[in-house]
Design a protein around this motif. Structure first.
Motif, PDB file in Angstrom:
ATOM      1  N   ILE A 115       7.100   7.396  -2.654  1.00 48.89           N
ATOM      2  CA  ILE A 115       7.205   7.585  -4.103  1.00 48.89           C
ATOM      3  C   ILE A 115       7.974   6.432  -4.722  1.00 48.89           C
ATOM      4  O   ILE A 115       7.544   5.822  -5.703  1.00 48.89           O
ATOM      5  N   SER A 116       9.115   6.128  -4.157  1.00 48.23           N
ATOM      6  CA  SER A 116       9.964   5.079  -4.712  1.00 48.23           C
ATOM      7  C   SER A 116       9.282   3.714  -4.653  1.00 48.23           C
ATOM      8  O   SER A 116       9.310   2.956  -5.626  1.00 48.23           O
ATOM      9  N   LEU A 117       8.678   3.392  -3.534  1.00 50.07           N
ATOM     10  CA  LEU A 117       8.029   2.084  -3.394  1.00 50.07           C
ATOM     11  C   LEU A 117       6.818   1.950  -4.305  1.00 50.07           C
ATOM     12  O   LEU A 117       6.521   0.858  -4.791  1.00 50.07           O
ATOM     13  N   SER A 118       6.123   3.043  -4.566  1.00 50.40           N
ATOM     14  CA  SER A 118       4.931   2.969  -5.416  1.00 50.40           C
ATOM     15  C   SER A 118       5.272   2.841  -6.888  1.00 50.40           C
ATOM     16  O   SER A 118       4.416   2.526  -7.696  1.00 50.40           O
ATOM     17  N   GLN A 119       6.522   3.068  -7.262  1.00 48.95           N
ATOM     18  CA  GLN A 119       6.907   3.023  -8.669  1.00 48.95           C
ATOM     19  C   GLN A 119       7.401   1.657  -9.123  1.00 48.95           C
ATOM     20  O   GLN A 119       7.886   1.528 -10.229  1.00 48.95           O
ATOM     21  N   TRP A 120       7.276   0.678  -8.270  1.00 44.74           N
ATOM     22  CA  TRP A 120       7.636  -0.667  -8.699  1.00 44.74           C
ATOM     23  C   TRP A 120       6.733  -1.062  -9.844  1.00 44.74           C
ATOM     24  O   TRP A 120       5.571  -0.719  -9.884  1.00 44.74           O
ATOM     25  N   GLY A 121       7.266  -1.820 -10.751  1.00 42.48           N
ATOM     26  CA  GLY A 121       6.471  -2.243 -11.896  1.00 42.48           C
ATOM     27  C   GLY A 121       5.771  -3.558 -11.642  1.00 42.48           C
ATOM     28  O   GLY A 121       5.952  -4.203 -10.617  1.00 42.48           O
TER      29      GLY A 121
END
Length: 180
Positions: A115-121
């Motif tokens: 989840i955290s890694l996929s939320q990079w902009g």
């Protein structure tokens, strides 16, 4: 840059792939979280952490892709930081869980990292090569934790793993308190 033999040219890693690899390796919540997971899975599996590691990686990719598609889980960032405290505490206490509970925990921790890694902009995370890169970076760090477990056992028995676990738990606590 990679020099290609016989061609005399330099080629670089595509930006999506390099960003995916860099995420778990250069971001300390992922670096220490996945290292801690690898350490704990090795301790949990008594030298056979494969099923838990595979489940964590699969959950991370699946939930990461679902997050990119619009799934939103509230407080996932706080849960990721808290997972460092839990993993570090389990390592420090040399506490093992029943196999099924350990697998569920590995999947949950993997999902939080995904989840955290996929939320990079930015556009680089939309690149299709980001996902294989992220998987490669996660495998690199997670397997480093497994290898670190074997090394720590050789140099200091369980004491060295307990110290590493205490450090990981402390890092998670400092992150939850917004000190880091």
């Amino acid at each position: 840059m990679i020099l290609l033999p016989g061609l005399g040219q330099a080629a670089s890693v595509p930006p999506g792939l390099s960003a995916g690899i860099a995420g778990p390796v250069l971001t300390y919540v992922h670096l220490f979280g996945l290292l801690g997971l690898g350490l704990w899975l090795d301790m949990q599996g008594r030298g056979t952490p494969g099923a838990g590691a595979g489940l964590a990686l699969a959950a991370g990719i699946i939930v990461g892709l679902l997050t990119r598609a619009g799934l939103h889980l509230p407080f996932a960032g706080l849960a990721l930081e808290a997972s460092l405290i839990v993993l570090g505490g389990l390592l420090a206490a040399t506490f093992t869980l029943p196999a099924v509970v350990g697998l569920v925990m590995a999947a949950a921790v993997g999902a939080l990292h995904g989840i955290s890694l996929s939320q990079w902009g930015g556009p680089v995370t939309g690149n299709v090569l980001f996902w294989p890169g992220m998987l490669m970076g996660c495998v690199l760090v997670l397997s480093s934790g497994v290898g670190l477990s074997a090394t720590l056992y050789q140099i200091g028995g369980g004491k060295a793993s307990r110290v590493a676990g205490g450090g990981i738990a402390l890092l998670g606590l400092l992150m939850l308190l917004n000190v880091l």
